[in-house]
Design a protein around this motif. Structure first.
Motif, PDB file in Angstrom:
ATOM      1  N   UNK A 146      13.396  -2.733 -38.825  1.00 48.94           N
ATOM      2  CA  UNK A 146      14.471  -3.555 -38.274  1.00 48.94           C
ATOM      3  C   UNK A 146      15.740  -3.451 -39.129  1.00 48.94           C
ATOM      4  N   UNK A 147      15.547  -3.457 -40.441  1.00 51.13           N
ATOM      5  CA  UNK A 147      16.693  -3.353 -41.342  1.00 51.13           C
ATOM      6  C   UNK A 147      17.448  -2.043 -41.100  1.00 51.13           C
ATOM      7  N   UNK A 148      16.705  -0.923 -40.977  1.00 52.48           N
ATOM      8  CA  UNK A 148      17.360   0.381 -40.750  1.00 52.48           C
ATOM      9  C   UNK A 148      18.046   0.408 -39.380  1.00 52.48           C
ATOM     10  N   UNK A 152      22.196   0.820 -38.770  1.00 54.16           N
ATOM     11  CA  UNK A 152      22.816   1.864 -37.934  1.00 54.16           C
ATOM     12  C   UNK A 152      23.757   1.252 -36.897  1.00 54.16           C
ATOM     13  N   UNK A 153      23.297   0.185 -36.224  1.00 53.80           N
ATOM     14  CA  UNK A 153      24.036  -0.339 -35.085  1.00 53.80           C
ATOM     15  C   UNK A 153      25.057  -1.411 -35.431  1.00 53.80           C
ATOM     16  N   UNK A 155      26.687  -1.997 -38.948  1.00 52.11           N
ATOM     17  CA  UNK A 155      26.805  -1.823 -40.410  1.00 52.11           C
ATOM     18  C   UNK A 155      27.713  -2.863 -41.071  1.00 52.11           C
ATOM     19  N   UNK A 156      28.585  -3.526 -40.294  1.00 50.64           N
ATOM     20  CA  UNK A 156      29.503  -4.463 -40.891  1.00 50.64           C
ATOM     21  C   UNK A 156      28.842  -5.818 -41.223  1.00 50.64           C
ATOM     22  N   UNK A 157      27.663  -6.105 -40.643  1.00 48.56           N
ATOM     23  CA  UNK A 157      26.989  -7.380 -40.911  1.00 48.56           C
ATOM     24  C   UNK A 157      26.000  -7.197 -42.072  1.00 48.56           C
ATOM     25  N   UNK A 158      25.819  -8.258 -42.822  1.00 48.84           N
ATOM     26  CA  UNK A 158      24.880  -8.219 -43.947  1.00 48.84           C
ATOM     27  C   UNK A 158      23.588  -8.859 -43.508  1.00 48.84           C
ATOM     28  N   UNK A 159      22.455  -8.200 -43.765  1.00 50.90           N
ATOM     29  CA  UNK A 159      21.134  -8.742 -43.386  1.00 50.90           C
ATOM     30  C   UNK A 159      20.269  -8.907 -44.589  1.00 50.90           C
TER      31      UNK A 159
END
Length: 159
Positions: A146-148, A152-153, A155-159
């Motif tokens: 899920x992280x990967x 990819x989709x 990239x601007x959000x931090x998880x």
């Protein structure tokens, strides 16, 4: 002339109870007694009467304690006829006191059953531990996937 001043104590809105004497065994009550008091006394008397009847109905057996103690013993040594409480104590006794004698067949069978049960419990614990570890590994793999995907989709959000 000497003037004296008096301190006036106001009266309280309720009556104070009479002073307690040292001989009185009654507690000091500032409120009226509880309504259930009489029923409570009757209930206690009834209970005492029932307990006394039960005590009288039981037969007095002078060896009752001895019989209860002996009922707890499940093993009797075939060599010396000593009563033993459980298999562990019985085996320790037999190996210590009668090292040259062979173990009785029923004790041997019970020993094997106890060992098999202990092994089954250990196997079950190991199986549960392995299942928990496998579930943890799967969860870790799902989180990584899920992280990967989100990297990819979005990239601007931090998880």
């Amino acid at each position: 002339t000497h003037s004296s001043s008096f301190f006036v104590v106001p009266l309280l809105p309720f009556d104070l109870p009479p002073p307690r004497s040292n001989l009185s065994s009654q507690p000091l009550l500032l409120s009226p007694p509880m309504v259930r008091g009489n029923a409570k006394v009757k209930s206690q008397a009834k209970r005492l009467k029932r307990l006394e009847a039960e005590r009288k109905s039981q037969k007095r057996d002078p060896k009752a304690q001895e019989k209860a103690r002996m009922a707890g013993f499940r093993f009797v040594c075939p060599e010396c006829k000593q009563s033993l409480a459980n298999l562990k104590v019985a085996l320790e006794h037999f190996y210590a006191r009668h090292p040259k004698s062979s173990l009785p067949t029923d004790w041997q069978r019970r020993k094997e059953e106890a060992e098999a049960e202990k092994k089954a419990i250990e196997d079950e614990k190991r199986r549960k531990k392995k299942a928990a570890e496998d579930a943890k590994k799967k969860l870790f793999a799902i989180k990584a996937c899920l992280r990967s995907f989100y990297e990819e989709h979005a990239p601007d959000k931090v998880y």
